[in-house]
Design an enzyme around this catalytic site. Structure first.
Site: not given
Length: 330
Positions: A116, A140
């Site tokens: 990501t 995250y």
């Protein structure tokens, strides 16, 4: 060639299974179905399980004679990661370590990892290039970077060959509407805007309208999920002929603002998007978009869906079909 797709019952994983099947691969989905959907597994067998179960993963690798792994299985809600960081480290980091150990046991060397742009945090300049510093600002992003580092260290040691794909905001759906985005806890802008327009759910909350952007709202790089899936196939083909570790950004390089997304939803639905304005959220960068020259050069990959209206329209079409299907089974 059989490919294990961890998290293959999820949004991006299932679209990648479709792309793999179209290219002559046989995807084998490995998914706990905690957030994935069994109906999304349409292009190969499903093995139910958790990637943290090393013995089970190894058994599945050997049962199907897997030649490469595409690893999507992860928790991915930023706000949830802030509230439950240890859960994210256990699932995203420990899960990846377990997968790597199972691959080593079973003699599988080739890996494509779903990462990501959150690993970059707030970038020092734009567009974001792969050689920029990584400084994630939430658990995250930190868990995905930790998983990346484990993969790249294993590759540097000669234990695996891997491609890490850092992508931006996935959106849209399969053109034939066989699969699409269907999260239990939706947090993505486009489906939230679609739901606000079509389902008359809660008004869309627009966080920050005073950014130094053309319309005052945040800019983000939205990439069609089909383009993402094709990039994973390209990465798989690439790593079959290359060794060690490689990182690539995946986006369009053409950001769209929150207000532009709302206008695209209104154009696609013919309805206004009810919304309310709210203060900026802490940690939200003003603008994020990718430099994708390296993926073009090395993977031979090029995004095909560059118009935010077209991307949104596929999401709207999918949402209408999915809502109708749910109504039939209610």
């Amino acid at each position: 060639m059989k490919i294990l797709v961890t998290g293959g019952a999820g949004y991006i994983g299932s679209h990648t299974c479709l792309a793999l099947a179209d290219m002559g691969f046989e995807p084998v989905t490995f998914d706990s179905l905690v957030t994935g959907h069994e109906w999304a597994v349409q292009w190969g067998p499903l093995e139910k399980g958790d990637v943290r179960d090393q013995d089970l993963v190894s058994a599945v690798l050997e049962k199907h004679r897997i030649e490469a792994v595409l690893h999507f299985a992860a928790l991915s809600l930023v706000a949830q990661s802030v509230a439950e960081p240890l859960r994210y480290y256990d699932n995203n980091v420990a899960g990846t370590l377990s997968l790597l150990a199972a691959m080593k046991r079973s003699g599988v060397r080739k890996l494509v990892f779903s990462s990501t742009c959150a690993v970059y945090g707030v970038p020092p300049s734009l567009p974001i290039r792969e050689d920029m510093p990584t400084a994630p600002i939430n658990p995250y992003g930190r868990t995905k970077l930790a998983a990346e580092n484990a993969i790249m260290d294993a590759a540097q040691a000669g234990q695996i060959d891997a491609v890490v794909l850092r992508y931006f905001n996935a959106a849209g759906a399969d053109a034939a509407l066989r699969i699409g985005e269907a999260h239990v806890h939706e947090s993505h802008l486009i489906p939230l805007a679609v739901h606000a327009a079509l389902l008359k759910s809660e008004p869309l909350r627009v966080f920050g309208t005073d950014y130094d952007t053309p319309d005052g709202t945040c800019l983000r790089d939205y990439i069609h999920v089909t383009d993402l899936a094709q990039a994973h196939v390209a990465a798989l083909n690439f790593i079959m002929g290359h060794s060690r570790g490689h990182r690539f950004n995946l986006g369009t390089g053409k950001p769209a603002s929150v207000r532009q997304v709302m206008k695209a939803v209104e154009a696609a639905t013919g309805r206004p998007v009810p919304h309310s304005e709210a203060p900026r959220r802490e940690g939200d960068p003003m603008s994020l978009y990718a430099a994708i020259d390296l993926a073009r050069e090395k993977l031979g990959w090029e995004p095909q869906h560059l118009d935010i209206v077209d991307i949104v329209r596929s999401a709207v079409d999918w949402d209408a079909k999915y809502t109708a299907d749910l109504a039939k089974t209610a």
